[in-house]
Design an enzyme around this catalytic site. Sequence first.
Site, PDB file in Angstrom:
ATOM      1  N   ASN A  10       0.871  -1.176   0.000  1.00  0.00           N
ATOM      2  CA  ASN A  10       0.000   0.000   0.000  1.00  0.00           C
ATOM      3  C   ASN A  10       0.906   1.224   0.000  1.00  0.00           C
ATOM      4  O   ASN A  10       1.506   1.571   1.009  1.00  0.00           O
ATOM      5  CB  ASN A  10      -0.880  -0.033   1.250  1.00  0.00           C
ATOM      6  N   ARG A  87      -2.656  -2.157  -3.320  1.00  0.00           N
ATOM      7  CA  ARG A  87      -3.864  -1.386  -3.056  1.00  0.00           C
ATOM      8  C   ARG A  87      -3.842  -0.141  -3.950  1.00  0.00           C
ATOM      9  O   ARG A  87      -2.857   0.605  -3.962  1.00  0.00           O
ATOM     10  CB  ARG A  87      -3.894  -0.954  -1.601  1.00  0.00           C
ATOM     11  N   HIS A 176     -13.069   2.428   0.705  1.00  0.00           N
ATOM     12  CA  HIS A 176     -13.065   1.376   1.741  1.00  0.00           C
ATOM     13  C   HIS A 176     -13.724   0.097   1.240  1.00  0.00           C
ATOM     14  O   HIS A 176     -14.163  -0.735   2.050  1.00  0.00           O
ATOM     15  CB  HIS A 176     -13.820   1.818   3.017  1.00  0.00           C
ATOM     16  N   ARG A 237     -11.063  14.755   8.686  1.00  0.00           N
ATOM     17  CA  ARG A 237     -11.935  15.197   7.588  1.00  0.00           C
ATOM     18  C   ARG A 237     -13.305  15.570   8.124  1.00  0.00           C
ATOM     19  O   ARG A 237     -13.851  14.890   8.992  1.00  0.00           O
ATOM     20  CB  ARG A 237     -12.110  14.092   6.549  1.00  0.00           C
ATOM     21  N   GLU A 381      -7.874  -5.858   5.466  1.00  0.00           N
ATOM     22  CA  GLU A 381      -7.780  -5.473   4.057  1.00  0.00           C
ATOM     23  C   GLU A 381      -6.622  -6.188   3.362  1.00  0.00           C
ATOM     24  O   GLU A 381      -6.714  -6.554   2.198  1.00  0.00           O
ATOM     25  CB  GLU A 381      -7.643  -3.954   3.943  1.00  0.00           C
TER      26      GLU A 381
END
Length: 395
Positions: A10, A87, A176, A237, A381
């Site tokens: 990733n 990813r 996601h 965020r 993940e």
Amino acid sequence: MPARNILVINCGSSSIKFALVNEAQEPFPLSGLAERLGSPEAALHWQQGETRDSLMIPGADHRLALSQLLPLVQRAAGGELHGIGHRVVHGGERFTAASRLDEISLLAIRQTAPLAPLHNPANLLGIEAAMKLFPNLVQVAVFDTAFHQTLPEYAYRYAVPEALYREHGVRRYGFHGTSHRYVSRRAAELAGLALGDSSWLVAHLGNGCSTCAIVDGQSRDTSMGLTPLEGLVMGTRSGDVDPNLHSHLARALGWSLEQIDAMLNKDSGLLGLSGLSNDMRALEQAREQGHAGASLAVEVFCYRLAKSLAAMSCALPRLDGLVFTGGIGENSPLIRSKTVDHLRLLGLHLDQPANARCVRGVAGAIQADGSPRVLVVPTNEERQIALDTLALLDA
Ligand code: ADP
């Protein structure tokens, strides 16, 4: 056939997170992080079993960091590495599933970069470096957006002029996806239901947060949109704000687009509300000690999450369960409890001792008698990316 090993990568603009996944083994044989790439402080950190180690790699770029990693990976894999799974944040409308990396898919990922100008170019750095270093290995891209390509058009279109969608791809994509897909499969297993005949609400609550409605194994709606800023309150965020906030700040305060962008993505969310931290653990502790900002941040986070879950329920034919995952979802009985308190109209109630038990990787059902299921399901993940890579190896 012996159990196979997949390296999962990733890549960020100055970091590479990695994990070696063995298909027959739950813990990762090797995992770690290369950080501050391109700077004099560049370093590689890894964990193998109980052992942790680090290596300074001053000035190293992505390729150099990966080449330093190679001998560690080969050793941990016993010389048998079968593929690499990358990813990739944005697959646009082009990618509805994981894809084997070749010249054609690389070009398509490059063409998607305008939709994710921060993320896709960084993901590409890692892919290009790995393809040069491991030219003979099968490499696969797994997209955060791909799972949500099953959203119906009425869920993914914004009510803006059609040309913006047709000519510039302005629509909701969702993110996601790898996590929502993994935990919905695990939830069906835990509940003893067939994935193809099941109906879930999922709350992925990490530094980024999103909800998803999953019917018969397919995403039907999700809270993130064109970018990961839409939807829930997150670590830094804002999630949803009035879309006119941009023009208001530009007119009233003379802020530039860059300033507004940075404020909404980096200075808002839990951090902005609390004035203290983006980290839920720190906020829970401060709240205990009476910190008003921390307390408000927790309240807003849970109320907005519950509102989003109630909205997502419009996409379900029935509710087989609500699933909590991600660092906060897997570890915070307080957040789960406060969120479910706002969802009484869905008939949801928690069993508090069960809620308290499901932390630090413990999965389980936490609903009270008579309530629809509420499950805590740790996400993984990396394993899902490895599974997708293996599926393409077998294809
Ligand atoms: P990322 O999205 O970067 O993968 P994680 O899924 O690891 O992030 O989630 C990070 C969040 O999980 C942080 O806000 C952290 O405070 C929170 N978290 C981790 N452990 C706990 C805990 N015991 N209680 C509350 N929040 C926790």
